[in-house]
Enzyme design. Structure first.
Site, PDB file in Angstrom:
ATOM      1  N   ASP A 152     -14.150 -19.283 -62.346  1.00  0.00           N
ATOM      2  CA  ASP A 152     -14.168 -20.476 -63.189  1.00  0.00           C
ATOM      3  C   ASP A 152     -13.353 -20.409 -64.472  1.00  0.00           C
ATOM      4  O   ASP A 152     -12.472 -21.225 -64.686  1.00  0.00           O
ATOM      5  CB  ASP A 152     -15.629 -20.849 -63.526  1.00  0.00           C
ATOM      6  CG  ASP A 152     -15.749 -22.240 -64.121  1.00  0.00           C
ATOM      7  OD1 ASP A 152     -15.003 -23.135 -63.693  1.00  0.00           O
ATOM      8  OD2 ASP A 152     -16.588 -22.430 -65.012  1.00  0.00           O
ATOM      9  N   CYS A 266     -20.155 -37.342 -50.403  1.00  0.00           N
ATOM     10  CA  CYS A 266     -19.204 -36.834 -49.400  1.00  0.00           C
ATOM     11  C   CYS A 266     -19.862 -36.692 -48.021  1.00  0.00           C
ATOM     12  O   CYS A 266     -20.830 -35.949 -47.857  1.00  0.00           O
ATOM     13  CB  CYS A 266     -18.667 -35.472 -49.860  1.00  0.00           C
ATOM     14  SG  CYS A 266     -17.523 -34.734 -48.687  1.00  0.00           S
TER      15      CYS A 266
END
Ligand code: B12
Length: 391
Positions: A152, A266
Site C-alpha cells: 500500500d 461488482c
C-alpha cells in the site's frame, strides 16, 4: 500448515538451488498459499507503460487532491526500476477480505455508523506485511537473491502490476477485480533480483456492466476506469484533513470511514470464495457502532477502541468530524443533543461539523436561538463560516 512444511522440505535438498526456475516458482506459490495468501502471480518491470501514462494524467488533472505523497517522485511509481533499479521480477500477492454479510445493509441504519469492510478488523497492512516478510525470507533462503516487500504505502503501482501478473484486471471502479475473489482483494508486492518465469496478464472482463459507476453516491467517476479522488467518500473521510466540502455531506450518509459501494456493486463478487482467514474477520463492535456512543469518544477512548485498527490513523478529531456528518444525516432529532455538546469541543474541526449537524436536525428557529449564543464566543473563522452556512 502441513502443506507449508512439506513445501519447504521439498526444496531444501542440495540440488534445489540449481533446479529450474519453474520449479522454484511452483514452490514459491505453495509457500505463499501456506502463509495465507489467496493468490499469487509474477510479472516484470516494463510491463505497465499505459498505467504510468494514466498515472501522470491523473496527477496533472489534480485528481489526487491533497495526497501530495502520491504525486511525489512519479518516476519511482510508474516503473518498478525507478524505485529499485536491480529489480528483475515482481511477485504480486492477494488476500481475500470478502465480507461475511451484505456490506451495504448498514447504510439503512441511520443512527449507526458504516465503517468500510477493510477497516472493521485489524489493520491489513500489518497482517500482509508480516506474511510478505515471511515469504521473502523463505525466498532468500531458498534462492539467494535480494528482495523488497511493499504493501500500500510505497511508490508501487500495485493494481496495474497485479493485472500484468494475472491476478485480475483494473475494473471500471479502478480497483483490481478477480474472477475468484471479486473486488475484495488486498494487494502486496515483493520485488526481487531473481528472474522468475512470468505469468500472463489478465484481460478486462467488465464488459458493458457499469454497476460500480452508477452506485457511487458522489459521482466520483468522471469516466469508466477513472476516479476523481476529491469526490470519493474514501478520500473525503480518510485522507481529507479539513472540513468535508458541503456539496458531499448529505451524500456521505452514515459512512464514517471509507466507502464500499463501488466494490459491493461488482457482480464478480458472487464468485468470491467463502471461508476467509480468521484474522481478517470484522470486530463485532465495529460492524454497526452507534453514532451516539462514537460521538462521546475522547482521545483516550478513541485510541482504545481503535487499537490495531486502520481507523486510528485519522485521529479522534477527524473521526468525530465524520461521525457528526453522519449524525446530521441521521434524521434522528435525539442525536442533536450529542451535536450540541460538541459545539464546545476543543477542536475547531469538530465544532464546525457539529454546527452543520445541528443545522440538519433542528428546526430553523431553534437553530437560530443557539447560533446567537454560540457565535458570540467563537473565535475560529472556519467555524464562524459554518454558522453562516457558507463554508
Ligand atoms: C491512493 C490510493 C487511494 C486513493 C485514490 C484511489 C485510486 N483509485 O487511486 C483513495 C483514498 C481514494 C483510495 C480509496 C480506496 N482504496 Co486505495 N489505494 C491508493 C494507493 C495507495 C495508490 C493507488 C494509485 O496509484 N492511484 C493513482 C491512480 C492514477 O491510480 P488509479 O485510479 O488506479 O488509475 C488507474 C486507472 O484510472 C487506469 N486508467 C486511467 N484511464 C484509463 C482509461 C482506460 C481505457 C483504462 C482501461 C484504464 C484507465 O489507469 C490508472 C493507472 O493504473 C493504493 C496502493 C498502491 N500503492 O497501489 C491503494 C489501493 C488501490 N486501495 C485499495 C483499497 C482497498 C481502497 C478502497 C476500497 C478502501 C475503502 N473501502 O474505502 C477505496 C476504493 C476507492 C476506489 N474506487 O478506488 C486497495 C485496492 C485493492 C484492489 N483490489 O484493487 C489498494 C491496492 C491497497 C492495497 N494494497 O490493497 N485509495
Amino acid at each position: 500448515m502441513a502443506g507449508r512444511r512439506a513445501g519447504v522440505a521439498d526444496l531444501r535438498g542440495p540440488g534445489f538451488l540449481n533446479s529450474d526456475p519453474t520449479e522454484l516458482k511452483a514452490a514459491l506459490e505453495r509457500e505463499a498459499r501456506a502463509l495465507g495468501f489467496d493468490c499469487i502471480g509474477i510479472t516484470e518491470p516494463g510491463t505497465i507503460d499505459n498505467a504510468g501514462k494514466y498515472f501522470l494524467e491523473f496527477i496533472a488533472s489534480g485528481g489526487h487532491g491533497d495526497m501530495d505523497w502520491l504525486a511525489a517522485q512519479p518516476e519511482r511509481r510508474v516503473d518498478p526500476r525507478g524505485l529499485w533499479q536491480d529489480v528483475r521480477s515482481v511477485i504480486m500477492l492477494g488476500v481475500n477480505y470478502g465480507p461475511d454479510s451484505d456490506p451495504l445493509a448498514i447504510l439503512q441504519q441511520h443512527t449507526h455508523a458504516a465503517i468500510s469492510v477493510y477497516a472493521q478488523g485489524d489493520d491489513y497492512h500489518d497482517l500482509i506485511k508480516k506474511r510478505l516478510k515471511a515469504l521473502a525470507r523463505w525466498l532468500v533462503a531458498t534462492a539467494p537473491s535480494e528482495v523488497k516487500v511493499f504493501v500500500d504505502t510505497a511508490a508501487v503501482m500495485e493494481k496495474p502490476l497485479a493485472q500484468t501478473a494475472g491476478l485480475g484486471w483494473q475494473g471500471k471502479h479502478t480497483n483490481l477485480v478477480s474472477r475468484e475473489f471479486g473486488s475484495w482483494l488486498f494487494l502486496g508486492a515483493i520485488y526481487t533480483t531473481l528472474a522468475l518465469p512470468r505469468d500472463g496478464a489478465e484481460i478486462d472482463h467488465c464488459g458493458s456492466c457499469q454497476a460500480c459507476l452508477d452506485i457511487c453516491p458522489t459521482s466520483a467517476f468522471p469516466a469508466p476506469y477513472k476516479l476523481d479522488a476529491r469526490r470519493c467518500i474514501s478520500y473525503l473521510t480518510i485522507e481529507n484533513k479539513g472540513p468535508i466540502p458541503r456539496e458531499f455531506r448529505k451524500a456521505i450518509g452514515n459512512r464514517i470511514y471509507g466507502c464500499d459501494d463501488c466494490l459491493a456493486a461488482c457482480p464478480w463478487n458472487k464468485f468470491a470464495q467463502e471461508g476467509r482467514e480468521a484474522k481478517l474477520a470484522a470486530r463485532d463492535e465495529l460492524r454497526a457502532p452507534s453514532l451516539a456512543e462514537l460521538s462521546r469518544l475522547d482521545d483516550t477512548a478513541f485510541r482504545v477502541l481503535f487499537t490495531k485498527s486502520p481507523v486510528k490513523r485519522i485521529g479522534r478529531d477527524r473521526f468525530l468530524r465524520n461521525v457528526l456528518i453522519a449524525i446530521g444525516n441521521s434524521g434522528e432529532v435525539a442525536l442533536a443533543e450529542e451535536a450540541r455538546r460538541l459545539l464546545g469541543d476543543e477542536s475547531a474541526l469538530v465544532r464546525g461539523a457539529a454546527v452543520w449537524a445541528l443545522g440538519q436536525l433542528l428546526p430553523d428557529q431553534e437553530f437560530a436561538a443557539i447560533k446567537t449564543d454560540a457565535t458570540a464566543g467563537e473565535q475560529d473563522e472556519s467555524v464562524r463560516e459554518e454558522w453562516q452556512g457558507v463554508s
